[in-house]
Scaffold this active site. Structure first.
Site, PDB file in Angstrom:
ATOM      1  N   ARG A 191       0.864  -1.178   0.000  1.00 53.87           N
ATOM      2  CA  ARG A 191       0.000   0.000   0.000  1.00 53.87           C
ATOM      3  C   ARG A 191       0.903   1.230   0.000  1.00 53.87           C
ATOM      4  O   ARG A 191       2.016   1.201   0.520  1.00 53.87           O
ATOM      5  CB  ARG A 191      -0.916  -0.002   1.221  1.00 53.87           C
ATOM      6  CG  ARG A 191      -1.835  -1.215   1.295  1.00 53.87           C
ATOM      7  CD  ARG A 191      -2.695  -1.182   2.554  1.00 53.87           C
ATOM      8  NE  ARG A 191      -3.594  -2.337   2.628  1.00 53.87           N
ATOM      9  CZ  ARG A 191      -3.327  -3.472   3.236  1.00 53.87           C
ATOM     10  NH1 ARG A 191      -2.154  -3.605   3.844  1.00 53.87           N
ATOM     11  NH2 ARG A 191      -4.195  -4.467   3.262  1.00 53.87           N
ATOM     12  N   LYS A 218      -2.505  -2.353   7.553  1.00 54.02           N
ATOM     13  CA  LYS A 218      -3.937  -2.069   7.673  1.00 54.02           C
ATOM     14  C   LYS A 218      -4.628  -3.038   8.610  1.00 54.02           C
ATOM     15  O   LYS A 218      -5.510  -2.660   9.384  1.00 54.02           O
ATOM     16  CB  LYS A 218      -4.585  -2.114   6.283  1.00 54.02           C
ATOM     17  CG  LYS A 218      -6.035  -1.670   6.258  1.00 54.02           C
ATOM     18  CD  LYS A 218      -6.565  -1.624   4.843  1.00 54.02           C
ATOM     19  CE  LYS A 218      -8.009  -1.156   4.812  1.00 54.02           C
ATOM     20  NZ  LYS A 218      -8.525  -1.099   3.418  1.00 54.02           N
ATOM     21  N   HIS A 285      -2.914   3.329  -5.983  1.00 53.84           N
ATOM     22  CA  HIS A 285      -3.463   1.990  -5.747  1.00 53.84           C
ATOM     23  C   HIS A 285      -3.490   1.151  -7.015  1.00 53.84           C
ATOM     24  O   HIS A 285      -3.554  -0.079  -6.950  1.00 53.84           O
ATOM     25  CB  HIS A 285      -4.863   2.112  -5.170  1.00 53.84           C
ATOM     26  CG  HIS A 285      -5.195   1.024  -4.190  1.00 53.84           C
ATOM     27  ND1 HIS A 285      -4.463   0.799  -3.036  1.00 53.84           N
ATOM     28  CD2 HIS A 285      -6.166   0.074  -4.197  1.00 53.84           C
ATOM     29  CE1 HIS A 285      -4.976  -0.221  -2.380  1.00 53.84           C
ATOM     30  NE2 HIS A 285      -6.000  -0.687  -3.065  1.00 53.84           N
ATOM     31  N   ARG A 288      -0.727  -1.387  -7.124  1.00 54.46           N
ATOM     32  CA  ARG A 288      -1.006  -2.574  -6.297  1.00 54.46           C
ATOM     33  C   ARG A 288      -1.861  -3.574  -7.083  1.00 54.46           C
ATOM     34  O   ARG A 288      -1.621  -4.777  -7.036  1.00 54.46           O
ATOM     35  CB  ARG A 288      -1.694  -2.133  -5.009  1.00 54.46           C
ATOM     36  CG  ARG A 288      -1.993  -3.223  -3.990  1.00 54.46           C
ATOM     37  CD  ARG A 288      -2.389  -2.552  -2.675  1.00 54.46           C
ATOM     38  NE  ARG A 288      -3.152  -3.404  -1.787  1.00 54.46           N
ATOM     39  CZ  ARG A 288      -2.614  -4.216  -0.875  1.00 54.46           C
ATOM     40  NH1 ARG A 288      -1.299  -4.301  -0.765  1.00 54.46           N
ATOM     41  NH2 ARG A 288      -3.391  -4.927  -0.069  1.00 54.46           N
ATOM     42  N   HIS A 311      -4.476  -9.420   2.860  1.00 62.26           N
ATOM     43  CA  HIS A 311      -5.935  -9.449   2.821  1.00 62.26           C
ATOM     44  C   HIS A 311      -6.455 -10.479   3.818  1.00 62.26           C
ATOM     45  O   HIS A 311      -6.042 -11.632   3.801  1.00 62.26           O
ATOM     46  CB  HIS A 311      -6.441  -9.814   1.419  1.00 62.26           C
ATOM     47  CG  HIS A 311      -6.280  -8.718   0.423  1.00 62.26           C
ATOM     48  ND1 HIS A 311      -6.196  -8.938  -0.941  1.00 62.26           N
ATOM     49  CD2 HIS A 311      -6.179  -7.364   0.586  1.00 62.26           C
ATOM     50  CE1 HIS A 311      -6.058  -7.785  -1.563  1.00 62.26           C
ATOM     51  NE2 HIS A 311      -6.049  -6.825  -0.662  1.00 62.26           N
ATOM     52  N   TYR A 320      -8.911  -7.989  -6.844  1.00 69.06           N
ATOM     53  CA  TYR A 320      -7.732  -7.282  -7.325  1.00 69.06           C
ATOM     54  C   TYR A 320      -7.248  -7.820  -8.672  1.00 69.06           C
ATOM     55  O   TYR A 320      -6.486  -7.157  -9.365  1.00 69.06           O
ATOM     56  CB  TYR A 320      -6.596  -7.398  -6.301  1.00 69.06           C
ATOM     57  CG  TYR A 320      -6.611  -6.319  -5.258  1.00 69.06           C
ATOM     58  CD1 TYR A 320      -5.577  -5.389  -5.177  1.00 69.06           C
ATOM     59  CD2 TYR A 320      -7.652  -6.205  -4.351  1.00 69.06           C
ATOM     60  CE1 TYR A 320      -5.586  -4.392  -4.219  1.00 69.06           C
ATOM     61  CE2 TYR A 320      -7.677  -5.204  -3.392  1.00 69.06           C
ATOM     62  CZ  TYR A 320      -6.641  -4.307  -3.331  1.00 69.06           C
ATOM     63  OH  TYR A 320      -6.665  -3.314  -2.381  1.00 69.06           O
TER      64      TYR A 320
END
Length: 348
Positions: A191, A218, A285, A288, A311, A320
């Site tokens: 990130r 995160k 982003h 990513r 995740h 993604y």
């Protein structure tokens, strides 16, 4: 005269003490600012991250700007107000309004952005309702906005990646730093805030790994992310240069004035690059997402990818992996069962 006493508790009222119809119960009423301050203090006590707190404050600030003088007390905010605000965001609000470098001309925010704000408002009003600060939750029956045409965030095409990397001038520190950051993001799937917070002690140049500590991750779980030898070499060069100019305690990514290079600054630079290269969309982003898609296309498995991307739910990882038409054609051409039959049996 005999003494009075209460035999039973309940709503009964003494005959010689009838209620005064002129006396009204006065409830404590909170302004929007007062109620939100209570909410923020509670969340800070729970240990919620400062970035999340900022998100709540930003959401309330945008909502207040729209409310203007419509209401004063938070208990006066109704479901109608919330629905009117959503319609305003969908049809009237300009994207990046107030940002002269990014402000859009097409009215209406994206469904994704609207739902972020709506989720925050729902969290705030649910808390205030549970705490008894408001009588009713005005967001309780308001669903998230739907959009049949909504697409997941796409990664960059190979041509776009080539154009971006070729655009940087390696002789200029800021551009060489940006190019190194782009390569890092596409090599690791970090990130943007995880990448920009990197310090020297988080990079293991011998084992070719980056440590993302729990206070930055995160999901609040530390993890090690592998890096390629080529990117590690560039990081070593960048670290040597920044330490030479700004001291050993500096972060890896700094601006030319010795200040921390921020995500917003990088977004602004990407926005200018997007216009120069005529790329429809370009934000941090997307690198990513590009990493995730190419990782799978190059033979990686989705379970390892889930760990690298940090995740909690593999369904998030699946979102993604967005392939464009050219990638679909390439994969079909490579793995088509019928094509393999024809190659194996020339007489078909």
């Amino acid at each position: 005269m005999g003494r009075k006493f209460i035999a039973e508790r309940g709503p009964k009222v003494s005959k010689d003490r009838q209620p005064n119809n002129d006396r009204k119960t006065r409830d404590v009423r909170y302004t929007l600012d007062e109620a939100v301050e209570i909410f923020i203090r509670a969340k800070e006590a729970e240990g919620i991250r400062s970035s999340t707190i900022k998100g709540y404050n930003d959401t309330v600030r945008y909502f207040k700007d729209w409310l203007s003088a419509k209401v004063h007390f938070i208990d006066d905010i109704s479901a109608t107000n919330i629905r009117e605000y959503i319609n305003y965001l969908r049809t009237e609000r300009l994207p990046y309004q107030g940002d002269t470098q990014r402000e859009g001309t097409t009215k209406g925010l994206s469904v994704y952005t609207i739902n972020i704000r709506l989720r925050n408002l729902r969290t705030i009003f649910r808390f205030l309702s549970t705490e008894g600060i408001i009588r009713a939750n005005p967001t309780s029956n308001i669903p998230l906005v739907k959009d049949d045409a909504h697409e997941e965030v796409q990664g960059l095409t190979d041509l776009e990646v080539d154009a971006i990397l070729a655009s940087y001038e390696d002789k200029l520190f800021a551009q060489w730093r940006d190019k190194t950051l782009v390569l890092l993001l596409m090599d690791t799937g970090l990130r943007i805030n995880e990448a920009l917070s990197l310090a020297a002690d988080q990079i293991d140049f011998k084992e070719l790994a980056i440590l993302v500590p729990s206070q930055i991750a995160k999901n609040r779980k530390h993890r090690e992310v592998p890096i390629s030898r080529e990117v590690a070499k560039r990081l070593r060069q960048l670290l040597d240069e920044t330490q030479q100019y700004f001291g050993d305690d500096c972060q890896l990514f700094m601006n030319a004035y010795g200040e921390d290079f921020t995500a917003d600054a990088f977004r602004r630079r990407l926005n200018r690059l997007k216009k120069r290269l005529d790329i429809p969309k370009l934000h941090p982003h997307m690198f990513r997402h590009t990493f995730a898609r190419n990782y799978i296309l190059n033979g990686g498995d989705i379970f390892t990818l889930q760990k690298i991307l940090d995740h909690a739910d593999i369904q998030t990882t699946r979102k993604y992996i967005q392939m464009d038409k050219e990638h679909l054609r390439q994969q079909h051409n490579k793995f088509s069962p019928v094509r393999r039959l024809f190659n194996k049996n020339k007489g078909l």
